[in-house]
Write a protein that holds these residues in place. Structure first.
Motif, PDB file in Angstrom:
ATOM      1  N   ALA A 305       5.133   3.558   4.592  1.00  0.00           N
ATOM      2  CA  ALA A 305       4.447   4.446   3.656  1.00  0.00           C
ATOM      3  C   ALA A 305       3.076   4.855   4.175  1.00  0.00           C
ATOM      4  N   ALA A 306       2.445   3.995   4.951  1.00  0.00           N
ATOM      5  CA  ALA A 306       1.065   4.248   5.380  1.00  0.00           C
ATOM      6  C   ALA A 306       0.976   5.188   6.568  1.00  0.00           C
ATOM      7  N   ARG A 307       2.088   5.390   7.292  1.00  0.00           N
ATOM      8  CA  ARG A 307       2.030   6.259   8.468  1.00  0.00           C
ATOM      9  C   ARG A 307       1.655   7.662   8.018  1.00  0.00           C
ATOM     10  N   GLY A 308       0.585   8.177   8.560  1.00  0.00           N
ATOM     11  CA  GLY A 308       0.139   9.513   8.180  1.00  0.00           C
ATOM     12  C   GLY A 308      -1.003   9.514   7.190  1.00  0.00           C
ATOM     13  N   ILE A 309      -1.337   8.342   6.619  1.00  0.00           N
ATOM     14  CA  ILE A 309      -2.492   8.285   5.721  1.00  0.00           C
ATOM     15  C   ILE A 309      -3.754   8.523   6.541  1.00  0.00           C
ATOM     16  N   ASP A 310      -4.494   9.543   6.183  1.00  0.00           N
ATOM     17  CA  ASP A 310      -5.710   9.903   6.910  1.00  0.00           C
ATOM     18  C   ASP A 310      -6.831  10.044   5.891  1.00  0.00           C
ATOM     19  N   VAL A 311      -7.660   9.024   5.793  1.00  0.00           N
ATOM     20  CA  VAL A 311      -8.724   8.996   4.791  1.00  0.00           C
ATOM     21  C   VAL A 311     -10.075   9.027   5.494  1.00  0.00           C
ATOM     22  N   ASP A 312     -10.874  10.008   5.164  1.00  0.00           N
ATOM     23  CA  ASP A 312     -12.197  10.123   5.784  1.00  0.00           C
ATOM     24  C   ASP A 312     -13.060   8.913   5.457  1.00  0.00           C
ATOM     25  N   GLU A 313     -13.755   8.435   6.460  1.00  0.00           N
ATOM     26  CA  GLU A 313     -14.749   7.369   6.301  1.00  0.00           C
ATOM     27  C   GLU A 313     -14.176   6.094   5.682  1.00  0.00           C
ATOM     28  N   LEU A 314     -12.932   5.772   6.007  1.00  0.00           N
ATOM     29  CA  LEU A 314     -12.369   4.491   5.585  1.00  0.00           C
ATOM     30  C   LEU A 314     -12.955   3.400   6.478  1.00  0.00           C
ATOM     31  N   THR A 315     -13.665   2.451   5.886  1.00  0.00           N
ATOM     32  CA  THR A 315     -14.387   1.456   6.688  1.00  0.00           C
ATOM     33  C   THR A 315     -13.603   0.180   6.925  1.00  0.00           C
ATOM     34  N   HIS A 316     -12.685  -0.172   6.009  1.00  0.00           N
ATOM     35  CA  HIS A 316     -12.020  -1.473   6.099  1.00  0.00           C
ATOM     36  C   HIS A 316     -10.500  -1.373   6.003  1.00  0.00           C
ATOM     37  N   VAL A 317      -9.843  -2.098   6.892  1.00  0.00           N
ATOM     38  CA  VAL A 317      -8.408  -2.341   6.809  1.00  0.00           C
ATOM     39  C   VAL A 317      -8.219  -3.850   6.739  1.00  0.00           C
ATOM     40  N   ILE A 318      -7.363  -4.304   5.832  1.00  0.00           N
ATOM     41  CA  ILE A 318      -7.110  -5.746   5.685  1.00  0.00           C
ATOM     42  C   ILE A 318      -5.616  -5.999   5.854  1.00  0.00           C
ATOM     43  N   ASN A 319      -5.273  -6.789   6.849  1.00  0.00           N
ATOM     44  CA  ASN A 319      -3.891  -7.186   7.054  1.00  0.00           C
ATOM     45  C   ASN A 319      -3.617  -8.438   6.225  1.00  0.00           C
ATOM     46  N   TYR A 320      -3.152  -8.240   4.993  1.00  0.00           N
ATOM     47  CA  TYR A 320      -2.833  -9.372   4.124  1.00  0.00           C
ATOM     48  C   TYR A 320      -1.711 -10.196   4.746  1.00  0.00           C
ATOM     49  N   GLU A 321      -0.797  -9.499   5.397  1.00  0.00           N
ATOM     50  CA  GLU A 321       0.263 -10.130   6.180  1.00  0.00           C
ATOM     51  C   GLU A 321       0.295  -9.482   7.551  1.00  0.00           C
ATOM     52  N   LEU A 322       0.328 -10.284   8.602  1.00  0.00           N
ATOM     53  CA  LEU A 322       0.377  -9.734   9.949  1.00  0.00           C
ATOM     54  C   LEU A 322       1.747  -9.110  10.216  1.00  0.00           C
ATOM     55  N   PRO A 323       1.789  -8.003  10.937  1.00  0.00           N
ATOM     56  CA  PRO A 323       3.082  -7.396  11.257  1.00  0.00           C
ATOM     57  C   PRO A 323       3.788  -8.166  12.360  1.00  0.00           C
ATOM     58  N   ASN A 324       5.109  -8.105  12.371  1.00  0.00           N
ATOM     59  CA  ASN A 324       5.858  -8.806  13.413  1.00  0.00           C
ATOM     60  C   ASN A 324       6.036  -7.961  14.675  1.00  0.00           C
ATOM     61  N   ILE A 325       5.560  -6.715  14.637  1.00  0.00           N
ATOM     62  CA  ILE A 325       5.556  -5.855  15.822  1.00  0.00           C
ATOM     63  C   ILE A 325       4.104  -5.597  16.190  1.00  0.00           C
ATOM     64  N   PRO A 326       3.660  -6.025  17.385  1.00  0.00           N
ATOM     65  CA  PRO A 326       2.231  -5.926  17.710  1.00  0.00           C
ATOM     66  C   PRO A 326       1.688  -4.504  17.696  1.00  0.00           C
ATOM     67  N   GLU A 327       2.495  -3.517  18.122  1.00  0.00           N
ATOM     68  CA  GLU A 327       2.012  -2.130  18.096  1.00  0.00           C
ATOM     69  C   GLU A 327       1.679  -1.674  16.682  1.00  0.00           C
ATOM     70  N   THR A 328       2.402  -2.233  15.707  1.00  0.00           N
ATOM     71  CA  THR A 328       2.139  -1.874  14.315  1.00  0.00           C
ATOM     72  C   THR A 328       0.736  -2.289  13.901  1.00  0.00           C
ATOM     73  N   TYR A 329       0.266  -3.419  14.429  1.00  0.00           N
ATOM     74  CA  TYR A 329      -1.103  -3.869  14.138  1.00  0.00           C
ATOM     75  C   TYR A 329      -2.114  -2.810  14.570  1.00  0.00           C
ATOM     76  N   VAL A 330      -1.914  -2.257  15.752  1.00  0.00           N
ATOM     77  CA  VAL A 330      -2.848  -1.252  16.261  1.00  0.00           C
ATOM     78  C   VAL A 330      -2.787   0.011  15.406  1.00  0.00           C
ATOM     79  N   HIS A 331      -1.583   0.396  14.993  1.00  0.00           N
ATOM     80  CA  HIS A 331      -1.458   1.560  14.110  1.00  0.00           C
ATOM     81  C   HIS A 331      -2.171   1.308  12.790  1.00  0.00           C
TER      82      HIS A 331
END
Length: 450
Positions: A305-331
């Motif tokens: 659902a989050a792919r494509g979310i583009d929010v101006d000046e978003l300062t924080h991302v919180i990984n409540y659960e780590l992804p099992n695919i490392p590239e997903t973390y970077v995305h």
């Protein structure tokens, strides 16, 4: 370089000026001249690099025929195929913004909503169609869409198409395209099947590569919290007591998990909404609009659902659960720290997620600093002990207590310095200076890209 040096027509330059854009990003600077020449393009770039404008701007110029006398319904001249509804909507908005001074017609189609409004618009005529694979194939099958006059085809987020199981639908669409066309192919990563697909549909393409996926993480201030699964909810509430975090995008691995986090946050008096595949399109769009307008402080999302979310000046991302695919973390963390602004990414790591963290650090070539100054901290040794210990009912797979090194210390702060953390995970290089994995969290971290 300035946009006016890219041989763009005046109506587009005026629209860009209205949007406040004067200088192209690296991918725009490299892609626009190639596309204007009518050449195929292979773009290795992820969301946030400016790739939508990199293909939308030159496409508008190529399709604009100032002296054309259009009689009857317009035939679809360009198709942008993209994996998610949110991204499709944003791409159409970009076409409208950059093409505001041009007499071209745009339409976005996607599933999850009724098709009548979409078929009515198709009947009136469309120049540029933005679509997700399922709805596109559906309407093609019903005879509402013909691609026989197509001149430009854009495949966006090709690797995500593969991840989401859409690759066979994509191939069905490609089989319906005219053999003579211009193809623009974008993907953040190039796994074997995606490389094979690119080789099949591109003709002598120019390759443009901007910000490899593993290096984007270096521009964002990161920290990892070792915590039991049961303490994640309390830790999130603790972090969000910091009023300087005006908005944050929180990631979970499942739809159920996203709903549960939202429920817990609302119970704690924090305004939050979820966005995932089980939500209706209207609900998803409403949640995203509220988040962008900052009337909702926290948006909890699944990866798709989050792919494509583009929010101006978003300062924080919180990984409540780590992804099992490392590239997903970077995305995920790439949602913040855009356009030279500072960005901060926090990750919660419980005993079951330790291998995910190792894979992430191996990919990004960095050891993520450990945030220690919080009442729910655990040492790496304690986390490993929790991983080995059989799960007791209700303890979430871990036991803080004495193993967490917290007994007898004020405010629940850990006594150790995390020297028992497994050193140099997966061969990842150490962070600068002492190589310590600790980050106190007492002062705001600064982005190296700020």
């Amino acid at each position: 370089m300035l946009f006016k040096e890219l041989n763009l027509i005046e109506p587009i330059l005026t629209a860009l000026q209205t949007e406040g854009y004067t200088q192209p990003t690296p991918i725009q600077e490299q892609s626009i001249p190639t596309i204007l020449k009518g050449q195929d393009l292979l773009g290795c770039a992820q969301t946030g690099t400016g790739k939508t404008a990199a293909f939308a701007i030159p496409m508008l110029q190529l399709l604009y025929k100032p002296h054309a006398n259009v009689k009857g319904p317009r035939a679809i001249k360009a198709l942008v195929l993209t994996p998610t509804r949110e991204l499709a909507i944003q791409i159409e908005e970009s076409f409208k913004a950059y093409g505001r001074n041009l007499p071209l017609k745009y339409l976005v189609i996607f599933g999850g909503v009724g098709q009548k409004a979409q078929t009515d618009a198709l009947h009136r005529g469309v120049d540029i169609l933005v679509a997700t694979p399922g709805r596109l194939l559906d309407l093609m099958g019903q005879g509402f869409i013909s691609l026989k006059d197509l001149e430009i085809f854009v495949l966006d987020e090709a690797d995500r198409m593969l991840d989401m199981g859409f690759i066979h639908d994509v191939k069905k669409v490609i089989a319906k395209l005219p053999a003579i066309r211009q193809t623009l192919f974008f993907s953040a990563t190039m796994p074997g099947e995606i490389q094979k697909l690119a080789n099949t549909i591109l003709k002598d393409p120019t390759k443009v590569e901007v910000t490899p996926v593993s290096s984007t993480a270096e521009k964002i201030q990161q920290a990892v919290y070792f915590v039991t699964k049961n303490d994640k909810r309390s830790l999130l509430n603790h972090i969000l007591q910091d009023k300087s975090i005006e908005t944050a995008l929180v990631f979970t691995r499942t739809k159920h998990g996203a709903d549960k986090v939202v429920k817990d946050l609302i119970k704690a008096g924090i305004k939050a909404e979820a966005i995932h595949g089980n939500k209706s399109q209207n609900a998803r769009q409403r949640a995203l609009t509220n988040f962008k307008a900052r009337t909702t402080r926290i948006l909890v999302a699944t990866d798709i659902a989050a792919r494509g979310i583009d929010v101006d000046e978003l300062t924080h991302v919180i990984n409540y659960e780590l992804p099992n695919i490392p590239e997903t973390y970077v995305h995920r963390i790439g949602r913040t720290g855009r356009a030279g602004l500072s960005g901060i990414a926090y990750s919660f790591c419980d005993a079951e997620e330790k291998e995910y963290l190792k894979d992430i650090e191996k990919l990004i070539g960095l050891s993520v600093p450990v945030a220690e100054d919080n009442p729910y901290a655990m040492s790496w040794q304690s986390l490993m002990a929790a991983a080995e210990k059989p799960k007791a009912k209700g303890n979430g797979g871990g036991n803080r207590g004495a193993q967490g090194g917290r007994q007898g210390h004020p405010k629940g702060k850990p006594q150790g310095q995390h020297q028992d953390r497994e050193p140099n995970l997966s061969g990842a290089k150490r962070t600068p200076k002492s190589g310590s994995r600790r980050w106190s969290g007492k002062s705001k971290p600064k982005s190296s890209n700020a």
